[in-house]
Design a protein around this motif. Structure first.
Motif, PDB file in Angstrom:
ATOM      1  N   LYS A  31       4.145 -47.038   9.672  1.00 14.09           N
ATOM      2  CA  LYS A  31       4.436 -45.656  10.076  1.00 14.09           C
ATOM      3  C   LYS A  31       3.159 -44.989  10.592  1.00 14.09           C
ATOM      4  O   LYS A  31       2.072 -45.230  10.102  1.00 14.09           O
ATOM      5  N   SER A  32       3.329 -44.141  11.590  1.00 10.76           N
ATOM      6  CA  SER A  32       2.200 -43.348  12.072  1.00 10.76           C
ATOM      7  C   SER A  32       1.926 -42.248  11.056  1.00 10.76           C
ATOM      8  O   SER A  32       2.761 -41.973  10.180  1.00 10.76           O
ATOM      9  N   TYR A  33       0.778 -41.602  11.178  1.00 14.71           N
ATOM     10  CA  TYR A  33       0.469 -40.494  10.276  1.00 14.71           C
ATOM     11  C   TYR A  33       1.513 -39.387  10.428  1.00 14.71           C
ATOM     12  O   TYR A  33       1.918 -38.775   9.453  1.00 14.71           O
ATOM     13  N   MET A  38       6.101 -36.444   8.096  1.00 12.56           N
ATOM     14  CA  MET A  38       7.471 -35.922   8.141  1.00 12.56           C
ATOM     15  C   MET A  38       8.299 -36.457   6.967  1.00 12.56           C
ATOM     16  O   MET A  38       9.082 -35.722   6.368  1.00 12.56           O
ATOM     17  N   LEU A  39       8.141 -37.732   6.641  1.00 14.80           N
ATOM     18  CA  LEU A  39       8.900 -38.330   5.547  1.00 14.80           C
ATOM     19  C   LEU A  39       8.554 -37.714   4.193  1.00 14.80           C
ATOM     20  O   LEU A  39       9.431 -37.494   3.355  1.00 14.80           O
ATOM     21  N   ILE A  40       7.277 -37.440   3.992  1.00 13.93           N
ATOM     22  CA  ILE A  40       6.825 -36.940   2.694  1.00 13.93           C
ATOM     23  C   ILE A  40       6.846 -35.419   2.634  1.00 13.93           C
ATOM     24  O   ILE A  40       6.948 -34.837   1.557  1.00 13.93           O
ATOM     25  N   GLY A  41       6.746 -34.788   3.778  1.00  9.08           N
ATOM     26  CA  GLY A  41       6.763 -33.326   3.808  1.00  9.08           C
ATOM     27  C   GLY A  41       5.400 -32.696   3.639  1.00  9.08           C
ATOM     28  O   GLY A  41       5.276 -31.648   3.002  1.00  9.08           O
ATOM     29  N   VAL A  42       4.384 -33.365   4.182  1.00  2.00           N
ATOM     30  CA  VAL A  42       3.026 -32.813   4.162  1.00  2.00           C
ATOM     31  C   VAL A  42       2.484 -32.848   5.588  1.00  2.00           C
ATOM     32  O   VAL A  42       3.122 -33.379   6.490  1.00  2.00           O
ATOM     33  N   SER A  43       1.300 -32.309   5.777  1.00  2.00           N
ATOM     34  CA  SER A  43       0.710 -32.293   7.111  1.00  2.00           C
ATOM     35  C   SER A  43       0.124 -33.660   7.475  1.00  2.00           C
ATOM     36  O   SER A  43      -0.170 -34.484   6.607  1.00  2.00           O
ATOM     37  N   LYS A  44      -0.043 -33.874   8.753  1.00  3.40           N
ATOM     38  CA  LYS A  44      -0.678 -35.086   9.256  1.00  3.40           C
ATOM     39  C   LYS A  44      -2.110 -35.177   8.711  1.00  3.40           C
ATOM     40  O   LYS A  44      -2.590 -36.269   8.383  1.00  3.40           O
ATOM     41  N   HIS A  45      -2.759 -34.036   8.596  1.00  6.35           N
ATOM     42  CA  HIS A  45      -4.122 -33.987   8.065  1.00  6.35           C
ATOM     43  C   HIS A  45      -4.150 -34.470   6.608  1.00  6.35           C
ATOM     44  O   HIS A  45      -5.065 -35.194   6.202  1.00  6.35           O
ATOM     45  N   ILE A  47      -2.097 -36.612   5.268  1.00  2.00           N
ATOM     46  CA  ILE A  47      -1.904 -38.069   5.326  1.00  2.00           C
ATOM     47  C   ILE A  47      -3.239 -38.742   5.617  1.00  2.00           C
ATOM     48  O   ILE A  47      -3.615 -39.716   4.958  1.00  2.00           O
ATOM     49  N   LYS A  48      -3.962 -38.213   6.588  1.00  4.11           N
ATOM     50  CA  LYS A  48      -5.264 -38.788   6.941  1.00  4.11           C
ATOM     51  C   LYS A  48      -6.204 -38.747   5.743  1.00  4.11           C
ATOM     52  O   LYS A  48      -6.898 -39.726   5.458  1.00  4.11           O
ATOM     53  N   ASN A  49      -6.226 -37.633   5.022  1.00  4.31           N
ATOM     54  CA  ASN A  49      -7.093 -37.515   3.851  1.00  4.31           C
ATOM     55  C   ASN A  49      -6.738 -38.549   2.780  1.00  4.31           C
ATOM     56  O   ASN A  49      -7.621 -39.146   2.167  1.00  4.31           O
ATOM     57  N   HIS A  50      -5.441 -38.761   2.557  1.00  2.00           N
ATOM     58  CA  HIS A  50      -5.010 -39.774   1.592  1.00  2.00           C
ATOM     59  C   HIS A  50      -5.423 -41.172   2.047  1.00  2.00           C
ATOM     60  O   HIS A  50      -5.844 -41.999   1.228  1.00  2.00           O
ATOM     61  N   MET A  51      -5.303 -41.440   3.336  1.00  2.00           N
ATOM     62  CA  MET A  51      -5.676 -42.758   3.858  1.00  2.00           C
ATOM     63  C   MET A  51      -7.179 -42.997   3.729  1.00  2.00           C
ATOM     64  O   MET A  51      -7.606 -44.097   3.360  1.00  2.00           O
TER      65      MET A  51
END
Length: 90
Positions: A31-33, A38-45, A47-51
């Motif tokens: 999956k892209s960020y 969208m799936l988790i309901g958080v911002s793309k930013h 997701i990047k921080n978690h990665m």
């Protein structure tokens, strides 16, 4: 390859649940960020921080337990896959 996969799975257990979930979505499911966000309901930013956190933590675990870097471990796994591929051609 099986040993590599088991080691990564054990290392993933050391990650916070949300970070592990996001890592699996992005790395294992491809999956892209944006899709993961969208799936988790958080911002793309977020997701990047978690990665980034996941990669740092995994790198630290690998360096501590195996005394090698994540990049080297990834290269070794890729080389092992190549050997397996060429062995199946015989």
């Amino acid at each position: 390859m099986k040993e590599y996969r088991l080691f990564i799975e054990k290392a993933m257990n050391d990650l916070p649940a949300r970070t592990s979930e996001i890592f699996k979505l992005c790395r294992e499911e491809g999956k892209s960020y944006e899709e993961a966000a969208m799936l988790i309901g958080v911002s793309k930013h977020a997701i990047k921080n978690h990665m980034v956190a996941a990669m740092k933590k995994l790198n630290m675990i690998i360096e501590k337990k195996l005394d090698i870097t994540l990049a080297l471990l990834t290269c070794l796994a890729a080389i092992q896959q190549l050997f397996y591929f060429f062995a199946t051609l015989r």
